[in-house]
Design a protein around this motif. Sequence first.
Motif, PDB file in Angstrom:
ATOM      1  N   ASP A 155    -118.438   2.605 -55.255  1.00  0.00           N
ATOM      2  CA  ASP A 155    -118.891   3.926 -55.701  1.00  0.00           C
ATOM      3  C   ASP A 155    -120.409   3.951 -55.822  1.00  0.00           C
ATOM      4  O   ASP A 155    -120.985   3.167 -56.589  1.00  0.00           O
ATOM      5  CB  ASP A 155    -118.252   4.250 -57.061  1.00  0.00           C
ATOM      6  N   VAL A 156    -121.044   4.842 -55.079  1.00  0.00           N
ATOM      7  CA  VAL A 156    -122.501   4.921 -55.100  1.00  0.00           C
ATOM      8  C   VAL A 156    -123.025   5.284 -56.486  1.00  0.00           C
ATOM      9  O   VAL A 156    -124.075   4.794 -56.920  1.00  0.00           O
ATOM     10  CB  VAL A 156    -123.024   5.894 -54.030  1.00  0.00           C
ATOM     11  N   ALA A 157    -122.295   6.135 -57.216  1.00  0.00           N
ATOM     12  CA  ALA A 157    -122.753   6.508 -58.553  1.00  0.00           C
ATOM     13  C   ALA A 157    -122.760   5.292 -59.474  1.00  0.00           C
ATOM     14  O   ALA A 157    -123.707   5.090 -60.253  1.00  0.00           O
ATOM     15  CB  ALA A 157    -121.869   7.608 -59.134  1.00  0.00           C
ATOM     16  N   ALA A 158    -121.727   4.469 -59.386  1.00  0.00           N
ATOM     17  CA  ALA A 158    -121.677   3.265 -60.207  1.00  0.00           C
ATOM     18  C   ALA A 158    -122.799   2.303 -59.820  1.00  0.00           C
ATOM     19  O   ALA A 158    -123.429   1.696 -60.696  1.00  0.00           O
ATOM     20  CB  ALA A 158    -120.320   2.585 -60.057  1.00  0.00           C
ATOM     21  N   ARG A 159    -123.055   2.162 -58.519  1.00  0.00           N
ATOM     22  CA  ARG A 159    -124.129   1.273 -58.080  1.00  0.00           C
ATOM     23  C   ARG A 159    -125.475   1.727 -58.645  1.00  0.00           C
ATOM     24  O   ARG A 159    -126.250   0.925 -59.170  1.00  0.00           O
ATOM     25  CB  ARG A 159    -124.185   1.224 -56.551  1.00  0.00           C
ATOM     26  N   LEU A 160    -125.767   3.023 -58.521  1.00  0.00           N
ATOM     27  CA  LEU A 160    -127.041   3.542 -59.014  1.00  0.00           C
ATOM     28  C   LEU A 160    -127.134   3.419 -60.531  1.00  0.00           C
ATOM     29  O   LEU A 160    -128.191   3.093 -61.086  1.00  0.00           O
ATOM     30  CB  LEU A 160    -127.215   4.988 -58.585  1.00  0.00           C
ATOM     31  N   ALA A 161    -126.032   3.675 -61.216  1.00  0.00           N
ATOM     32  CA  ALA A 161    -126.029   3.616 -62.675  1.00  0.00           C
ATOM     33  C   ALA A 161    -126.339   2.211 -63.172  1.00  0.00           C
ATOM     34  O   ALA A 161    -127.057   2.037 -64.166  1.00  0.00           O
ATOM     35  CB  ALA A 161    -124.679   4.084 -63.224  1.00  0.00           C
ATOM     36  N   ARG A 203    -141.131   3.091 -59.708  1.00  0.00           N
ATOM     37  CA  ARG A 203    -140.733   3.928 -58.570  1.00  0.00           C
ATOM     38  C   ARG A 203    -139.298   3.638 -58.145  1.00  0.00           C
ATOM     39  O   ARG A 203    -138.538   4.561 -57.824  1.00  0.00           O
ATOM     40  CB  ARG A 203    -141.696   3.691 -57.404  1.00  0.00           C
ATOM     41  N   HIS A 204    -138.904   2.374 -58.176  1.00  0.00           N
ATOM     42  CA  HIS A 204    -137.531   2.017 -57.790  1.00  0.00           C
ATOM     43  C   HIS A 204    -136.512   2.656 -58.731  1.00  0.00           C
ATOM     44  O   HIS A 204    -135.483   3.193 -58.288  1.00  0.00           O
ATOM     45  CB  HIS A 204    -137.349   0.500 -57.799  1.00  0.00           C
ATOM     46  N   VAL A 205    -136.776   2.571 -60.023  1.00  0.00           N
ATOM     47  CA  VAL A 205    -135.854   3.187 -60.984  1.00  0.00           C
ATOM     48  C   VAL A 205    -135.828   4.702 -60.783  1.00  0.00           C
ATOM     49  O   VAL A 205    -134.765   5.327 -60.884  1.00  0.00           O
ATOM     50  CB  VAL A 205    -136.246   2.822 -62.429  1.00  0.00           C
ATOM     51  N   ARG A 206    -136.979   5.284 -60.462  1.00  0.00           N
ATOM     52  CA  ARG A 206    -137.015   6.727 -60.223  1.00  0.00           C
ATOM     53  C   ARG A 206    -136.154   7.105 -59.013  1.00  0.00           C
ATOM     54  O   ARG A 206    -135.473   8.135 -59.031  1.00  0.00           O
ATOM     55  CB  ARG A 206    -138.450   7.205 -60.011  1.00  0.00           C
ATOM     56  N   PHE A 207    -136.177   6.282 -57.967  1.00  0.00           N
ATOM     57  CA  PHE A 207    -135.270   6.525 -56.845  1.00  0.00           C
ATOM     58  C   PHE A 207    -133.822   6.540 -57.339  1.00  0.00           C
ATOM     59  O   PHE A 207    -133.018   7.388 -56.940  1.00  0.00           O
ATOM     60  CB  PHE A 207    -135.415   5.433 -55.773  1.00  0.00           C
ATOM     61  N   GLY A 208    -133.501   5.574 -58.195  1.00  0.00           N
ATOM     62  CA  GLY A 208    -132.131   5.504 -58.712  1.00  0.00           C
ATOM     63  C   GLY A 208    -131.754   6.734 -59.502  1.00  0.00           C
ATOM     64  O   GLY A 208    -130.678   7.316 -59.288  1.00  0.00           O
ATOM     65  N   THR A 209    -132.618   7.164 -60.421  1.00  0.00           N
ATOM     66  CA  THR A 209    -132.287   8.326 -61.246  1.00  0.00           C
ATOM     67  C   THR A 209    -132.218   9.599 -60.411  1.00  0.00           C
ATOM     68  O   THR A 209    -131.364  10.459 -60.651  1.00  0.00           O
ATOM     69  CB  THR A 209    -133.313   8.503 -62.377  1.00  0.00           C
ATOM     70  N   THR A 210    -133.096   9.717 -59.418  1.00  0.00           N
ATOM     71  CA  THR A 210    -133.098  10.917 -58.572  1.00  0.00           C
ATOM     72  C   THR A 210    -131.810  11.025 -57.772  1.00  0.00           C
ATOM     73  O   THR A 210    -131.150  12.074 -57.757  1.00  0.00           O
ATOM     74  CB  THR A 210    -134.307  10.896 -57.621  1.00  0.00           C
ATOM     75  N   HIS A 211    -131.424   9.955 -57.115  1.00  0.00           N
ATOM     76  CA  HIS A 211    -130.200  10.008 -56.305  1.00  0.00           C
ATOM     77  C   HIS A 211    -128.959  10.091 -57.191  1.00  0.00           C
ATOM     78  O   HIS A 211    -127.977  10.751 -56.815  1.00  0.00           O
ATOM     79  CB  HIS A 211    -130.131   8.801 -55.375  1.00  0.00           C
ATOM     80  N   PHE A 212    -129.006   9.444 -58.350  1.00  0.00           N
ATOM     81  CA  PHE A 212    -127.871   9.552 -59.270  1.00  0.00           C
ATOM     82  C   PHE A 212    -127.683  10.996 -59.715  1.00  0.00           C
ATOM     83  O   PHE A 212    -126.546  11.499 -59.756  1.00  0.00           O
ATOM     84  CB  PHE A 212    -128.096   8.650 -60.481  1.00  0.00           C
ATOM     85  N   SER A 213    -128.762  11.676 -60.034  1.00  0.00           N
ATOM     86  CA  SER A 213    -128.667  13.081 -60.457  1.00  0.00           C
ATOM     87  C   SER A 213    -128.097  13.946 -59.343  1.00  0.00           C
ATOM     88  O   SER A 213    -127.324  14.881 -59.603  1.00  0.00           O
ATOM     89  CB  SER A 213    -130.045  13.587 -60.885  1.00  0.00           C
ATOM     90  N   ARG A 214    -128.470  13.646 -58.099  1.00  0.00           N
ATOM     91  CA  ARG A 214    -127.929  14.418 -56.972  1.00  0.00           C
ATOM     92  C   ARG A 214    -126.429  14.192 -56.821  1.00  0.00           C
ATOM     93  O   ARG A 214    -125.678  15.136 -56.539  1.00  0.00           O
ATOM     94  CB  ARG A 214    -128.661  14.035 -55.683  1.00  0.00           C
ATOM     95  N   VAL A 215    -125.994  12.947 -56.994  1.00  0.00           N
ATOM     96  CA  VAL A 215    -124.553  12.674 -56.926  1.00  0.00           C
ATOM     97  C   VAL A 215    -123.836  13.417 -58.047  1.00  0.00           C
ATOM     98  O   VAL A 215    -122.775  14.029 -57.834  1.00  0.00           O
ATOM     99  CB  VAL A 215    -124.286  11.161 -57.014  1.00  0.00           C
ATOM    100  N   CYS A 216    -124.404  13.388 -59.241  1.00  0.00           N
ATOM    101  CA  CYS A 216    -123.781  14.086 -60.371  1.00  0.00           C
ATOM    102  C   CYS A 216    -123.680  15.582 -60.106  1.00  0.00           C
ATOM    103  O   CYS A 216    -122.655  16.213 -60.409  1.00  0.00           O
ATOM    104  CB  CYS A 216    -124.578  13.837 -61.650  1.00  0.00           C
ATOM    105  N   GLU A 217    -124.735  16.144 -59.544  1.00  0.00           N
ATOM    106  CA  GLU A 217    -124.717  17.579 -59.237  1.00  0.00           C
ATOM    107  C   GLU A 217    -123.608  17.901 -58.249  1.00  0.00           C
ATOM    108  O   GLU A 217    -122.882  18.894 -58.405  1.00  0.00           O
ATOM    109  CB  GLU A 217    -126.075  18.002 -58.679  1.00  0.00           C
TER     110      GLU A 217
END
Length: 262
Positions: A155-161, A203-217
């Motif tokens: 699960d991509v969301a779990a990976r990013l989280a 910046r790496h963590v920001r990539f994670g939070t940005t893509h995680f938010s998109r998955v959540c949306e």
Amino acid sequence: MQTVAGAIRAAMMTADPTAKAMATRAVAREWQAGALAFAFDVAMPDVPARPAEPRLLPPNAMPKRGRGGSERGRIALLHALAHIEFVAIDLALDAAGRFGAEMGPEFVSDWLSVAKDEAMHFALLARRLKTLGSHYGAMPAHDGLWDAACETAHDVAARLAVVPMVLEARGLDVTPVTIERFETAGDSRSARILQRILDDEIRHVRFGTTHFSRVCESRGESPPALWKTLVHRHFRGAVKPPFNDSARRSAGLSCEFMAGVA
């Protein structure tokens, strides 16, 4: 034309640390230049190739490093950090290759950029170890970081989280203290390397939070609520203060994410 998945898998299956770092940089360059097809025709490996050294031990069997005051302690700490960056290369490559088809070209670009950074971080630390009379592989290390990849492979969301938003975010908390220890010991060269790593990790963590938010949306979920659920489900450790609040905010981890996790 070679596929991006094929190039990523080849880098992951490169065992020699220097060769893996160089292969990773090459994949990132080729992707950026448009020389790799956006296609996912091969699966990512369950476990990437690893060199014969360092010897991998369970986390609870690792020798104590001390706090980095002596030169021997600083070398041990730099070795541990080099191993973290080495495994982080494969974590970023795996994210791009495992979830890129689902998430799209921007996701692939971001995580190949992260992989390139991690390769550079590893090279800087490995070079510093040599100048101090040691080398990567001279001490044992543990492979607990890759356990997080296995736990979240579905699960991509779990990976990013878990990976950028917990493991890398923890680096934002502890690295400033480590930098201060090296400065206090008079090792400004190592401190500068760690400062460079800290700047990139935001910046790496920001990539994670940005893509995680998109998955959540896309799933109709609240990012802070889903993050807490996934961390509770898939992360075996504890997320606890002290937090580097300013760095976390810069990376998109708001107080709403952190509220109630400790």
